[in-house]
Design a protein around this motif. Structure first.
Motif, PDB file in Angstrom:
ATOM      1  N   HIS A 222      -1.063 -10.987   5.541  1.00 41.19           N
ATOM      2  CA  HIS A 222      -0.670 -11.348   4.332  1.00 41.19           C
ATOM      3  C   HIS A 222       0.496 -10.749   4.138  1.00 41.19           C
ATOM      4  CE1 HIS A 222      -5.388 -11.643   3.629  1.00 41.19           C
ATOM      5  NE2 HIS A 222      -4.810 -12.667   2.728  1.00 41.19           N
TER       6      HIS A 222
ATOM      7  N   TRP B  20       2.879  -2.013  -7.153  1.00 44.79           N
ATOM      8  CA  TRP B  20       3.375  -3.150  -7.487  1.00 44.79           C
ATOM      9  C   TRP B  20       4.956  -2.912  -7.849  1.00 44.79           C
ATOM     10  CZ3 TRP B  20       3.098  -8.057  -6.454  1.00 44.79           C
ATOM     11  CH2 TRP B  20       3.803  -9.199  -7.019  1.00 44.79           C
TER      12      TRP B  20
ATOM     13  N   ASP C 155      -8.091  -8.802   1.028  1.00 46.13           N
ATOM     14  CA  ASP C 155      -9.564  -8.308   1.144  1.00 46.13           C
ATOM     15  C   ASP C 155      -9.817  -7.199   2.272  1.00 46.13           C
ATOM     16  OD1 ASP C 155     -11.928  -8.056   1.359  1.00 46.13           O
ATOM     17  OD2 ASP C 155     -12.689  -9.880   1.923  1.00 46.13           O
TER      18      ASP C 155
ATOM     19  N   MET D 127       0.764  -1.322  -0.065  1.00 43.69           N
ATOM     20  CA  MET D 127       0.005  -0.112  -0.056  1.00 43.69           C
ATOM     21  C   MET D 127       0.759   1.296  -0.033  1.00 43.69           C
ATOM     22  SD  MET D 127      -2.982   1.045   2.914  1.00 43.69           S
ATOM     23  CE  MET D 127      -3.357   2.751   2.774  1.00 43.69           C
TER      24      MET D 127
ATOM     25  N   SER E 126       0.468  -6.833   5.316  1.00 49.67           N
ATOM     26  CA  SER E 126      -0.686  -6.284   5.267  1.00 49.67           C
ATOM     27  C   SER E 126      -1.829  -6.989   6.231  1.00 49.67           C
ATOM     28  CB  SER E 126      -1.515  -6.185   3.858  1.00 49.67           C
ATOM     29  OG  SER E 126      -0.724  -5.532   2.971  1.00 49.67           O
TER      30      SER E 126
ATOM     31  N   ARG F 169      -8.079   0.825  -4.318  1.00 49.40           N
ATOM     32  CA  ARG F 169      -8.931  -0.082  -3.691  1.00 49.40           C
ATOM     33  C   ARG F 169      -9.306   0.088  -2.188  1.00 49.40           C
ATOM     34  NH1 ARG F 169      -8.730  -6.172  -5.603  1.00 49.40           N
ATOM     35  NH2 ARG F 169      -8.921  -4.966  -7.643  1.00 49.40           N
TER      36      ARG F 169
ATOM     37  N   GLN G 226      -4.092  -7.569  -9.660  1.00 51.05           N
ATOM     38  CA  GLN G 226      -4.963  -6.900  -8.643  1.00 51.05           C
ATOM     39  C   GLN G 226      -5.728  -7.777  -7.542  1.00 51.05           C
ATOM     40  OE1 GLN G 226      -7.439  -3.847  -9.883  1.00 51.05           O
ATOM     41  NE2 GLN G 226      -6.250  -3.361 -11.821  1.00 51.05           N
TER      42      GLN G 226
ATOM     43  N   THR H  98       4.223  -0.626   4.984  1.00 52.68           N
ATOM     44  CA  THR H  98       5.151  -0.598   3.837  1.00 52.68           C
ATOM     45  C   THR H  98       6.464  -0.143   4.152  1.00 52.68           C
ATOM     46  OG1 THR H  98       2.858  -0.056   2.454  1.00 52.68           O
ATOM     47  CG2 THR H  98       5.170   0.085   1.516  1.00 52.68           C
TER      48      THR H  98
ATOM     49  N   ILE I 231      -1.611  -1.910   8.135  1.00 47.36           N
ATOM     50  CA  ILE I 231      -0.748  -2.184   6.574  1.00 47.36           C
ATOM     51  C   ILE I 231       0.539  -1.488   6.995  1.00 47.36           C
ATOM     52  CG2 ILE I 231      -0.917  -2.025   4.202  1.00 47.36           C
ATOM     53  CD1 ILE I 231      -4.210  -2.132   4.468  1.00 47.36           C
TER      54      ILE I 231
ATOM     55  N   SER J 105      -4.208  -9.905  -6.202  1.00 49.56           N
ATOM     56  CA  SER J 105      -3.379 -10.433  -4.972  1.00 49.56           C
ATOM     57  C   SER J 105      -3.806  -9.131  -3.810  1.00 49.56           C
ATOM     58  CB  SER J 105      -1.908 -10.534  -5.624  1.00 49.56           C
ATOM     59  OG  SER J 105      -1.295  -9.278  -5.685  1.00 49.56           O
ATOM     60  N   ILE J 106      -4.327  -8.381  -3.965  1.00 51.53           N
ATOM     61  CA  ILE J 106      -4.440  -7.364  -3.040  1.00 51.53           C
ATOM     62  C   ILE J 106      -5.251  -8.024  -1.951  1.00 51.53           C
ATOM     63  CG2 ILE J 106      -5.543  -5.106  -2.375  1.00 51.53           C
ATOM     64  CD1 ILE J 106      -4.918  -4.134  -5.311  1.00 51.53           C
TER      65      ILE J 106
ATOM     66  N   TRP K 260      -2.877   0.927  -4.004  1.00 49.14           N
ATOM     67  CA  TRP K 260      -1.912  -0.232  -3.884  1.00 49.14           C
ATOM     68  C   TRP K 260      -0.700  -0.339  -5.128  1.00 49.14           C
ATOM     69  CZ3 TRP K 260      -2.748  -3.221   0.314  1.00 49.14           C
ATOM     70  CH2 TRP K 260      -4.040  -3.129   0.934  1.00 49.14           C
TER      71      TRP K 260
END
Lengths: 335, 335, 335
Positions: free
Chosen positions: B214, B102, B116, B1, B218, B95, B111, B245, B243, B113-114, B100
């Motif tokens: 995940h 890559w 939920d 993210m 995330s 989303r 997408q 990053t 989340i 793989s983002i 998001w």
């Protein structure tokens, strides 16, 4: 030396770093002292961020609790204590109002190797001081082992108006305890400005300025100023510890004592922290991480004691390296 | 993210660093999002120091201008566009109110793989929060994946007075999406102090404390507290994103949501920035750049989820390294 | 260049670092200049922490005293001067109100290689300025050798509203002294806003914006703005030194002159320190220690002068390396 006894809170602990590693010090209920690693073996956070109670420290992150032997005595998650949940410990003893620890092989710890600082407890009432100086301990030991620097760096406080150079004699000696001494003895020299009557009456003085070094960096300074004619003391004889313990390669715990007055405290801070430390930091910056010997320093007779101390440390380090190699060789042989 | 949508100014851009490299994010006129390198290929200054207009960024040093595809569209010096005047771009989509991106091979961006995070948009009204924490993201994920730390580090805010240990059961699961779950379920446990009537009426509670991870980091936290007797909720069920990053090896963007009140904002800041972050920084300092596994950590059952997550990352990194080697081998073969 | 003459106190010295090493500059009684190492060869502390008197500097730590030839002329401890008690010295001369030094082999120092800055002394009355910029000197030279950046970075102060691009022609030349020139000449261009009457009367201008670079980084900027119709000057012709001397790999002494007014001083500080320096530091951070060429920069015609200067420096460095190798080879042969 790790700390002055009085630095450790009554029902608490002291956290302090030595040689890059953090340690906790506290007194057990039986009066003995303990020293355990200040790093939880679970997630490596400082235990000093946790809670101390009844001689046990609980980690503030997930609650593992350790006693003064470094044993894990409580795991909130289960009755089982994880196998490797153990803290390193170091031998530590109290002497002369100070705590002394041993970082090497615990079986070799020898209380008799603690230098004699008996004067701390038998002399005048004193206050204990602890400074953290931002330089390597060997630079501070160099500074102390060559007290002629007082004529330049501390001229207002300790300067002897050059009598060290005109009337002084230097002797470097090693005593039975292995200590290196740098002794400056001044005979029949002009008196200091104070006490005032000396100059008025034409009285000259004898001064002894003796400093003693034990490896790795435990120093003691002895000063006597007597009338040259009668031998009577002009001031009471002084003795002070200057004990240095590395915190990191570039910072040092400096343990000192001074008189009980606010004035004495301020005077010591002034000398150490506004005269010595800035000069030593400038020196450290200028050396820029290079080895002292690689810089090819000018060597003068006044440097002899400091240089002998440096050589003794090099020898000790080299012996320690040899021993480690022997241990490794032995282990390989046994396997 | 990369960011919350609302962090990007209406007619401007957001500049943010990920994995040591600076990027620009903006929304095109057609509503799509773009992400281009925040470094001019001419003299390497940050384009974010320049001027943004109509979906184009002009360098503030010599004026080269780029569009959202990374193409140089204006050179003040001539009609000719220099050959290598191009910005790197990354795939980026919106989303759940978030952007998001890559970082890998663009053709592999997927997408689906983002994870939920539908609950962000369908749940209670929330405020989006972004913190920058001065530690590696894996240490934060460890922290979140073992929520028992709340009993010690957040005892005032979230502590359950030990009921997790006395009445709780832990389960670690992997779901169909590949997520790792750490689920603590407490049954028939003493109620919290609040709401007050529970204790008075002798009502016990069931609590579910479920966290989902995940790769790479995330996380989502789900909390339910129900009356044990009737199963009725004591508080509305809660769901929160956590989340992470990486900004650098030692700093992490932390994306979170909290209730819309000032109080909720302050509470979150208190917990994350005055309780978690200082502990994690102390941990990071203590680890001093050493690898987690090389430090031989104590491993407890409560660590299982965090350790599985670490292993999954090691596996992903190793697979990526293999793929790179294959590509290189293939290239060599073709030549 | 080491300093402006006026930067050195009348009866004192200036301490300044060049290429990572600290130096002292002072004027001898006979009016000549000296430059000696600011590091005592005894314990490596900065001599600038000591006392300066009558052209001699005494170390503030242990009193060794040195003259302007770098000789130790006083040892408080004995009549004997220690063998290696010597300071390095550098050739230094005064010219154009500035002091110029030579870091290489002293026998090769050649005053004729000092670039011509005669205009400093013969032009308008000026004030001398010295800034310390936190970036490598080559990035500053790049900045100066491509003055088109004024259109973007200094648009409020020097911007020509694009006439450089619409009416300007660039020429890069090398003159007899080996200097690289970047010359922008604008013909028949719209006038600047000031003086106001130009636009009103429909007068266009010719502008010459010429910058000259001598290795390693001594630059001079010449600006002329004349009426296109009569050739009369709109402003008096301007000439300014921009002389750069590295302090470290990441910091540079920047020598400049400006008009005598407070306004001129503030204007220069604004442009250099609030417009140029932050951009150059952002550039330096973004380059993150990587070599300029390894980053594969976009090259445009406006970069030609800067790139020639960079190439000349690479050539000089490579020649110097060759010479050193030759000296070493010769030494080996002789042994």
């Amino acid at each position: 030396m790790a700390a002055w006894v009085e630095e450790v809170p009554e029902e608490g602990f002291l956290s302090r770093k030595f040689l890059d590693k953090p340690w906790l010090l506290w007194r057990e209920l039986d009066g003995s002292w303990v020293m355990v690693s200040d790093r939880c073996p679970h997630r490596f956070v400082p235990l000093s961020r946790g809670k101390f109670n009844d001689g046990k420290i609980s980690c503030g992150y997930h609650g593992l609790t350790f006693n003064g032997k470094g044993e894990c005595v409580f795991n909130p998650f289960s009755q089982q204590i994880p196998n490797n949940a153990r803290l390193s410990t170091l031998p530590v003893v109290e002497r002369y109002g100070a705590l002394w620890f041993w970082l090497g092989d615990a079986s070799l710890a020898d209380q008799d190797s603690i230098p004699d600082f008996n004067f701390i407890e038998t002399g005048q009432p004193i206050s204990c001081a602890h400074y953290l100086m931002g330089v390597n301990y060997e630079l501070i030991a160099d500074n102390l082992l060559d007290l002629t620097h007082a004529e330049f760096l501390h001229v207002e406080n300790f300067g002897m108006k050059g009598s060290l150079f005109s009337h002084g004699k230097q002797k470097v000696e090693v005593d039975d305890s292995g200590a290196i001494w740098n002794k400056w003895d001044t005979k029949d020299a002009p008196p200091p400005d104070w006490p005032e009557h000396l100059k008025r009456e034409g009285i000259t003085i004898d001064e002894a300025l003796h400093i003693r070094w034990h490896a790795p960096a435990s120093l003691a300074l002895f000063i006597e100023i007597n009338r040259h004619d009668t031998g009577e003391p002009v001031i009471p004889p002084m003795a002070n510890p200057h004990i240095l313990t590395p915190e990191t390669q570039k910072s040092t715990h400096y343990f000192f004592t001074h008189g009980r007055s606010k004035e004495a405290e301020e005077h010591a801070r002034k000398v150490f922290l506004t005269e010595d430390e800035p000069m030593l930091q400038a020196q450290s910056d200028a050396m820029d991480g290079e080895d002292f010997w690689d810089l090819n320093p000018v060597v003068m007779p006044s440097d002899v004691a400091a240089i002998r101390a440096r050589r003794q440390l090099l020898k000790l380090r080299s012996e320690e390296a040899d021993q480690r190699e022997e241990v490794v060789a032995q282990l390989n042989f046994n396997n």
